[in-house]
Design an enzyme around this catalytic site. Structure first.
Site, PDB file in Angstrom:
ATOM      1  N   ASP A  11     -28.823   9.668 -19.535  1.00 54.66           N
ATOM      2  CA  ASP A  11     -28.414   8.186 -19.801  1.00 54.66           C
ATOM      3  C   ASP A  11     -27.152   7.763 -20.051  1.00 54.66           C
ATOM      4  O   ASP A  11     -26.655   7.064 -20.803  1.00 54.66           O
ATOM      5  CB  ASP A  11     -29.096   7.727 -21.371  1.00 54.66           C
ATOM      6  CG  ASP A  11     -30.654   7.943 -21.320  1.00 54.66           C
ATOM      7  OD1 ASP A  11     -31.326   8.700 -20.202  1.00 54.66           O
ATOM      8  OD2 ASP A  11     -31.259   7.673 -22.386  1.00 54.66           O
ATOM      9  N   LYS A 109     -37.081   6.958 -17.632  1.00 57.24           N
ATOM     10  CA  LYS A 109     -37.731   7.104 -18.720  1.00 57.24           C
ATOM     11  C   LYS A 109     -38.185   5.877 -19.664  1.00 57.24           C
ATOM     12  O   LYS A 109     -36.925   4.870 -19.663  1.00 57.24           O
ATOM     13  CB  LYS A 109     -37.488   8.356 -19.476  1.00 57.24           C
ATOM     14  CG  LYS A 109     -36.084   8.315 -19.928  1.00 57.24           C
ATOM     15  CD  LYS A 109     -35.548   9.439 -20.673  1.00 57.24           C
ATOM     16  CE  LYS A 109     -34.300   9.478 -21.027  1.00 57.24           C
ATOM     17  NZ  LYS A 109     -34.112   8.369 -22.166  1.00 57.24           N
ATOM     18  N   CYS A 154     -31.552  10.939 -27.108  1.00 53.40           N
ATOM     19  CA  CYS A 154     -32.104  11.423 -26.019  1.00 53.40           C
ATOM     20  C   CYS A 154     -31.606  12.570 -25.742  1.00 53.40           C
ATOM     21  O   CYS A 154     -32.247  13.362 -25.028  1.00 53.40           O
ATOM     22  CB  CYS A 154     -31.622  10.195 -24.917  1.00 53.40           C
ATOM     23  SG  CYS A 154     -32.577   8.932 -25.169  1.00 53.40           S
TER      24      CYS A 154
END
Ligand SMILES: [Zn+2]
Length: 207
Positions: A11, A109, A154
């Protein structure tokens, strides 16, 4: 690195950088170290948080609720975030200085409207797979090295789920940055340790 290891870069998107919609403090500091690290890996996976407008993880989707409140979703507790990483937006794009052209997979995702996905392996219902485990195993990859944003969400969930799928997991905290919301960093560190993830420095990893 050995051919059976993959670097998971989690990310590294504009919205998680200072000035972004869900800024992780000092997130921009790890762009260059990750670029350098990636050169040592034949296998690199980049992930992107990738939400539809009106996503269940957005406070704005729950009238009367505030950002950073926790609600009971059908799959368990869900922190409500500012709108972030809306699919196709500038905020959802990878940081422009991230330069890992040989990355073999960009995995998105969190695109199912009703379910969040901190983890790159399993959505927050803890059942729906993203397919990453299959991608890795079909290439004979048995070890993942995890870095990126944010350590306590994450990165942490991805590291724990890597162990869940039987992989050796190494987490590079110096190539990650945390949000640290109400003790979330200490909790994530503990969860990763209990799951059997190893914490390594860049120099331990690449000498
Ligand atoms: Zn998100």
């Amino acid at each position: 690195m050995t051919p059976n290891a993959a670097l998971l870069v989690v990310d590294m998107q504009n919205d998680f950088m200072p000035g972004g919609a869900l800024a992780v403090p000092r997130g921009h500091e790890i762009v260059e170290p990750i670029n350098r690290l990636a050169q040592r890996f034949a296998n690199v996976v980049l992930t992107q948080d990738w939400h539809c407008p009106g996503h269940a993880s957005f406070a704005s989707s729950h009238p009367g609720r505030q950002v950073y409140e926790t609600i009971d979703a059908f799959y368990g507790p869900q922190i409500l975030w500012p709108d972030h990483c809306v699919m196709g937006s500038h905020g959802a794009a990878l940081h422009p200085d991230l330069d890992i052209r040989h990355a073999g997979l960009i995995l998105r995702k969190g695109y199912h409207k009703a379910v969040d996905s901190y983890s790159a392996f399993l959505e927050a219902d803890r059942e729906t797979r993203t397919g990453l485990d299959g991608w890795l195993s079909s290439r004979g990859i048995t070890e993942v090295v995890v870095c990126g944003l944010a350590t306590d969400f994450c990165v942490g969930w991805t590291a724990c789920d890597g162990r869940h799928f039987g992989l050796t997991v190494k987490v590079i905290e110096e190539a990650s940055r945390a949000i640290d919301l109400d003790g979330s960093m200490a909790r994530a560190h503990r969860n990763m340790a209990v799951a059997g993830a190893n914490f390594v420095t860049i120099s331990q990893l690449i000498g």
